[in-house]
Design an enzyme around this catalytic site. Structure first.
Site, PDB file in Angstrom:
ATOM      1  N   PHE A   1       3.395  50.595 -12.292  1.00 54.57           N
ATOM      2  CA  PHE A   1       1.602  50.671 -10.586  1.00 54.57           C
ATOM      3  C   PHE A   1       1.679  49.969 -11.183  1.00 54.57           C
ATOM      4  O   PHE A   1       1.477  49.609  -9.349  1.00 54.57           O
ATOM      5  CB  PHE A   1       1.560  52.035 -10.812  1.00 54.57           C
ATOM      6  N   ALA A   2       0.981  49.250 -10.887  1.00 53.51           N
ATOM      7  CA  ALA A   2       0.401  47.458 -10.056  1.00 53.51           C
ATOM      8  C   ALA A   2       0.524  46.938  -9.674  1.00 53.51           C
ATOM      9  O   ALA A   2       1.919  46.381 -10.082  1.00 53.51           O
ATOM     10  CB  ALA A   2      -0.643  47.655 -11.816  1.00 53.51           C
TER      11      ALA A   2
ATOM     12  N   LEU B   1      -8.752  47.115 -11.467  1.00 51.06           N
ATOM     13  CA  LEU B   1     -10.134  47.953 -10.502  1.00 51.06           C
ATOM     14  C   LEU B   1      -9.875  46.609  -9.150  1.00 51.06           C
ATOM     15  O   LEU B   1     -10.290  47.393  -8.118  1.00 51.06           O
ATOM     16  CB  LEU B   1     -10.974  47.585 -11.025  1.00 51.06           C
TER      17      LEU B   1
ATOM     18  N   LYS C   1       8.964  43.375  -4.363  1.00 43.67           N
ATOM     19  CA  LYS C   1       9.511  45.196  -4.636  1.00 43.67           C
ATOM     20  C   LYS C   1      11.185  44.746  -5.056  1.00 43.67           C
ATOM     21  O   LYS C   1      11.829  45.267  -6.290  1.00 43.67           O
ATOM     22  CB  LYS C   1       9.424  46.258  -3.543  1.00 43.67           C
TER      23      LYS C   1
ATOM     24  N   ASP D   1       8.932  48.456  12.391  1.00 47.16           N
ATOM     25  CA  ASP D   1       8.789  50.246  11.760  1.00 47.16           C
ATOM     26  C   ASP D   1      10.258  50.409  12.153  1.00 47.16           C
ATOM     27  O   ASP D   1      11.257  50.200  13.081  1.00 47.16           O
ATOM     28  CB  ASP D   1       8.553  50.930  12.676  1.00 47.16           C
TER      29      ASP D   1
ATOM     30  N   TYR E   1       5.914  41.532   0.918  1.00 46.38           N
ATOM     31  CA  TYR E   1       6.246  43.013  -0.085  1.00 46.38           C
ATOM     32  C   TYR E   1       7.025  44.225  -0.356  1.00 46.38           C
ATOM     33  O   TYR E   1       7.851  43.816  -1.552  1.00 46.38           O
ATOM     34  CB  TYR E   1       5.457  43.914   0.602  1.00 46.38           C
TER      35      TYR E   1
ATOM     36  N   ILE F   1      -2.601  41.973 -14.784  1.00 46.96           N
ATOM     37  CA  ILE F   1      -1.356  42.424 -15.687  1.00 46.96           C
ATOM     38  C   ILE F   1      -0.380  40.263 -15.949  1.00 46.96           C
ATOM     39  O   ILE F   1       0.463  40.681 -16.705  1.00 46.96           O
ATOM     40  CB  ILE F   1      -0.083  43.191 -15.467  1.00 46.96           C
TER      41      ILE F   1
ATOM     42  N   SER G   1      10.427  50.755  -4.130  1.00 49.82           N
ATOM     43  CA  SER G   1       9.995  51.628  -2.900  1.00 49.82           C
ATOM     44  C   SER G   1      11.592  52.324  -1.726  1.00 49.82           C
ATOM     45  O   SER G   1      12.387  51.464  -2.143  1.00 49.82           O
ATOM     46  CB  SER G   1       9.452  51.057  -2.782  1.00 49.82           C
TER      47      SER G   1
ATOM     48  N   ASN H   1       1.293  38.807  -7.959  1.00 48.39           N
ATOM     49  CA  ASN H   1       0.897  39.238  -8.566  1.00 48.39           C
ATOM     50  C   ASN H   1       1.862  40.484  -8.489  1.00 48.39           C
ATOM     51  O   ASN H   1       2.499  41.308  -9.881  1.00 48.39           O
ATOM     52  CB  ASN H   1       0.098  40.801  -7.226  1.00 48.39           C
TER      53      ASN H   1
HETATM   54  P1  NAD Z   1      -2.735  51.439  -5.683  1.00 53.05           P
HETATM   55  O1  NAD Z   1      -3.274  50.464  -4.949  1.00 53.05           O
HETATM   56  O2  NAD Z   1      -3.788  52.871  -5.097  1.00 53.05           O
HETATM   57  O3  NAD Z   1      -2.827  51.641  -6.894  1.00 53.05           O
HETATM   58  C1  NAD Z   1      -2.351  49.967  -7.592  1.00 53.05           C
HETATM   59  C2  NAD Z   1      -2.962  49.583  -8.433  1.00 53.05           C
HETATM   60  O4  NAD Z   1      -2.930  48.323  -9.080  1.00 53.05           O
HETATM   61  C3  NAD Z   1      -4.607  50.083  -8.204  1.00 53.05           C
HETATM   62  O5  NAD Z   1      -5.741  50.310  -9.242  1.00 53.05           O
HETATM   63  C4  NAD Z   1      -4.756  48.338  -8.666  1.00 53.05           C
HETATM   64  O6  NAD Z   1      -6.440  48.183  -9.074  1.00 53.05           O
HETATM   65  C5  NAD Z   1      -4.368  48.083  -9.410  1.00 53.05           C
HETATM   66  N1  NAD Z   1      -3.804  46.344  -9.711  1.00 53.05           N
HETATM   67  C6  NAD Z   1      -3.536  45.486  -8.303  1.00 53.05           C
HETATM   68  N2  NAD Z   1      -2.833  44.355  -8.733  1.00 53.05           N
HETATM   69  C7  NAD Z   1      -3.308  44.475 -10.355  1.00 53.05           C
HETATM   70  C8  NAD Z   1      -2.513  43.327 -11.437  1.00 53.05           C
HETATM   71  N3  NAD Z   1      -3.131  42.352 -11.294  1.00 53.05           N
HETATM   72  N4  NAD Z   1      -3.591  43.849 -12.836  1.00 53.05           N
HETATM   73  C9  NAD Z   1      -3.844  44.868 -12.940  1.00 53.05           C
HETATM   74  N5  NAD Z   1      -4.365  46.412 -11.842  1.00 53.05           N
HETATM   75  C10 NAD Z   1      -3.487  45.669 -11.098  1.00 53.05           C
HETATM   76  O7  NAD Z   1      -1.570  51.824  -5.194  1.00 53.05           O
HETATM   77  P2  NAD Z   1      -0.615  52.911  -5.335  1.00 53.05           P
HETATM   78  O8  NAD Z   1      -0.564  53.874  -3.717  1.00 53.05           O
HETATM   79  O9  NAD Z   1      -1.137  53.804  -6.060  1.00 53.05           O
HETATM   80  O10 NAD Z   1       1.196  52.689  -5.249  1.00 53.05           O
HETATM   81  C11 NAD Z   1       1.295  52.250  -7.208  1.00 53.05           C
HETATM   82  C12 NAD Z   1       2.602  51.564  -7.108  1.00 53.05           C
HETATM   83  O11 NAD Z   1       3.385  52.283  -6.614  1.00 53.05           O
HETATM   84  C13 NAD Z   1       2.378  50.480  -6.566  1.00 53.05           C
HETATM   85  O12 NAD Z   1       3.533  49.576  -7.914  1.00 53.05           O
HETATM   86  C14 NAD Z   1       2.891  50.000  -4.967  1.00 53.05           C
HETATM   87  O13 NAD Z   1       4.069  49.041  -4.369  1.00 53.05           O
HETATM   88  C15 NAD Z   1       4.655  51.825  -5.098  1.00 53.05           C
HETATM   89  N6  NAD Z   1       4.562  52.465  -4.222  1.00 53.05           N
HETATM   90  C16 NAD Z   1       3.240  52.801  -3.358  1.00 53.05           C
HETATM   91  C17 NAD Z   1       3.736  54.203  -1.939  1.00 53.05           C
HETATM   92  C18 NAD Z   1       2.611  54.332  -1.287  1.00 53.05           C
HETATM   93  O14 NAD Z   1       3.117  54.294  -0.003  1.00 53.05           O
HETATM   94  N7  NAD Z   1       1.528  54.551  -1.636  1.00 53.05           N
HETATM   95  C19 NAD Z   1       5.559  53.494  -1.986  1.00 53.05           C
HETATM   96  C20 NAD Z   1       6.564  53.102  -2.722  1.00 53.05           C
HETATM   97  C21 NAD Z   1       6.052  52.689  -3.602  1.00 53.05           C
HETATM   98  N1  UFG Z   2       1.971  55.669  11.932  1.00 51.70           N
HETATM   99  C1  UFG Z   2       1.482  55.712  13.072  1.00 51.70           C
HETATM  100  N2  UFG Z   2      -0.213  55.600  12.962  1.00 51.70           N
HETATM  101  C2  UFG Z   2      -0.490  54.755  12.300  1.00 51.70           C
HETATM  102  C3  UFG Z   2       0.276  55.021  10.905  1.00 51.70           C
HETATM  103  C4  UFG Z   2       1.731  55.140  10.518  1.00 51.70           C
HETATM  104  O1  UFG Z   2       2.096  56.242  13.583  1.00 51.70           O
HETATM  105  O2  UFG Z   2      -1.634  54.925  12.334  1.00 51.70           O
HETATM  106  C5  UFG Z   2       3.008  55.963  11.939  1.00 51.70           C
HETATM  107  C6  UFG Z   2       4.100  54.458  11.442  1.00 51.70           C
HETATM  108  O3  UFG Z   2       4.736  54.218  12.320  1.00 51.70           O
HETATM  109  C7  UFG Z   2       5.345  55.746  10.305  1.00 51.70           C
HETATM  110  C8  UFG Z   2       5.241  56.551  10.065  1.00 51.70           C
HETATM  111  O4  UFG Z   2       3.582  57.075  10.687  1.00 51.70           O
HETATM  112  O5  UFG Z   2       6.780  56.532  11.648  1.00 51.70           O
HETATM  113  C9  UFG Z   2       4.670  56.173   8.148  1.00 51.70           C
HETATM  114  O6  UFG Z   2       3.994  55.648   8.795  1.00 51.70           O
HETATM  115  P1  UFG Z   2       3.252  54.664   7.526  1.00 51.70           P
HETATM  116  O7  UFG Z   2       2.387  53.121   7.706  1.00 51.70           O
HETATM  117  O8  UFG Z   2       2.249  55.718   6.434  1.00 51.70           O
HETATM  118  O9  UFG Z   2       4.681  54.406   6.398  1.00 51.70           O
HETATM  119  P2  UFG Z   2       5.993  53.352   5.922  1.00 51.70           P
HETATM  120  O10 UFG Z   2       6.839  54.888   6.186  1.00 51.70           O
HETATM  121  O11 UFG Z   2       5.370  52.251   7.128  1.00 51.70           O
HETATM  122  O12 UFG Z   2       6.187  53.352   4.891  1.00 51.70           O
HETATM  123  C10 UFG Z   2       5.819  53.450   3.505  1.00 51.70           C
HETATM  124  C11 UFG Z   2       4.180  52.461   2.749  1.00 51.70           C
HETATM  125  C12 UFG Z   2       5.687  51.195   2.593  1.00 51.70           C
HETATM  126  C13 UFG Z   2       6.964  52.066   1.772  1.00 51.70           C
HETATM  127  C14 UFG Z   2       7.762  52.926   2.457  1.00 51.70           C
HETATM  128  C15 UFG Z   2       8.286  53.624   1.990  1.00 51.70           C
HETATM  129  O13 UFG Z   2       3.639  51.836   3.057  1.00 51.70           O
HETATM  130  O14 UFG Z   2       4.483  50.825   1.654  1.00 51.70           O
HETATM  131  O15 UFG Z   2       6.359  53.792   2.692  1.00 51.70           O
HETATM  132  O16 UFG Z   2       9.453  54.635   2.908  1.00 51.70           O
HETATM  133  F1  UFG Z   2       7.443  50.802   1.793  1.00 51.70           F
END
Ligand code: NAD
Ligand code: UFG
Length: 338
Positions: free
Chosen positions: A80-81, A33, A152, A294, A148, A59, A124, A99
């Protein structure tokens, strides 16, 4: 099938749990959480009619993982965590490596002890760094530009080595592009704490009146309107991708790598326009400098997943924006505390 879902209370994990239950699987959520709220659990129950089992834990706690896996006779793990904010990772690299990298190693060690050999990992598109061309294929070179992304990539490399040493394991690396949208009910969604880093939650908080205007980072990219282009994928499609992965390759030993994206690139201004149409709200924006780190364009070639997983991301940008607005307007301040 009983599946341990680490991070299952978070944005992508919670949507995946809904789709798993619909598909007849049994998710057991393991989450500390850190970035999610306990309110997600009753909402999952309302949506599916079944409250998933939930263990609050970290985890990096191997003993608790082993106990949970044994108690629930877990057969596979979706992992996912982790921590996911690029900017924060630059300030707190140790926390990110601990983490994301150490946490995954502890998890795999626990699986090994219990004898579970099927893992799906949330990777990702960030592992492609600044791609030489688009669309991006799984075979493109990988690199990282921030802690970050490096975490990954490190996990991908650790899991690759581990799978080579343990060829009877099934390890699947799912490389997500840009997840957006919400469950169509509006009861689950993305609830970032503080100022959103990502585009969609920022736009939706402007629409609901929590922020004054959107800053568009860069308008001089070599794209159709000068703003950054990404592959936005509906979180429900992404959730379905995990079920397809478990069903198609979760039982097949090997290292499996898939892009999960739509194959379409949309610009920041395309997303603003789509959101305005869905919400009937104006989104005031200002064009500002590029955000450091970016890239101009990032979109997937998803044909490998289409062919091998028989999965594709078909929900439209109108569904992505409509569902995001439904969630945000029903939950203007995000999830309440329990
Ligand atoms: P999120 O933060 O909403 O969910 C991650 C969950 O993991 C949270 O509920 C958090 O409480 C839990 N968590 C974090 N560290 C933990 C730990 N040490 N032990 C147990 N639980 C833990 O994120 P999300 O957007 O749902 O992303 C899920 C996964 O997908 C992540 O690994 C993220 O890096 C990856 N991912 C997300 C995106 C995105 O844009 N959302 C893009 C690419 C990859
Ligand atoms: N952007 C804006 N204004 C904002 C936020 C974003 O103009 O306030 C633009 C960014 O410059 C980019 C696009 O919107 O052109 C998307 O930006 P995001 O931050 O939503 O997403 P990113 O593509 O930068 O990154 C996301 C996740 C990363 C992941 C990646 C994978 O945040 O964790 O996608 O493609 F690795």
């Amino acid at each position: 099938m009983k599946v341990l879902v680490t991070g299952g209370m978070g944005y992508i994990g919670s949507h995946t749990c809904v789709q798993m239950i619909e598909a007849g699987m049994t998710p057991i959520i393991f989450d500390n959480l850190y970035n999610s709220k306990a309110t997600v659990l009753p909402r999952l129950e309302n949506l599916t009619g079944a409250a998933p089992k939930f263990v609050q834990g970290d985890i990096r706690d191997k003993a608790l993982l082993v106990e949970t896996m044994r108690e629930h006779a877990i057969e596979a793990v979706i992992h996912f965590a982790g921590l996911k904010a690029v900017g924060e990772s630059v300030q707190k690299p140790l926390e990110y490596y601990d983490n994301n990298v150490n946490g995954t190693l502890v998890l795999v060690d626990a699986m090994r002890e219990v004898g579970i050999k099927s893992l799906v990992f949330s990777s990702s598109a960030t592992v492609y760094g600044d791609p030489a061309s688009v669309p991006i294929l799984e075979s493109f070179p990988t690199s990282a530009t921030n802690p970050y992304g490096r975490s990954k990539l490190m996990v991908e490399e650790c899991l690759t080595d581990f799978q080579t040493a343990n060829p009877d394991w099934s390890i699947t690396l799912l490389r997500y592009f840009n997840p957006v949208g919400s469950h169509p009910s509006g009861d689950l969604g993305e609830d970032p704490q503080g100022i959103p880093n990502n585009l969609m939650p920022f736009i939706s908080q402007v629409a609901v009146g929590r922020r004054e205007h959107l800053s568009v980072f860069g308008s001089d990219y070599p794209t159709h309107d000068g703003t950054g282009v990404r592959d936005y994928i509906h979180v429900m499609d992404l959730a379905d991708g995990h079920i397809a992965a478990l069903n198609k390759v979760g039982n097949k030993s090997g290292l499996h790598i898939y892009n999960l994206g739509t194959g379409n690139g949309l610009s920041v201004l395309d997303m603003v326009k789509a959101f305005e149409a869905a919400s009937d709200k104006e989104i005031p924006y200002q064009l500002v400098d590029r955000r450091q780190g970016d890239i101009a364009e990032c979109w997937a070639d998803p044909s490998k997943a289409r062919k091998e997983l028989e999965w594709s991301a078909d929900r439209t940008v109108d569904e992505m924006t409509r569902d995001t607005w439904n969630w945000q307007s029903k939950n203007p301040q995000g999830y309440p505390d329990l």
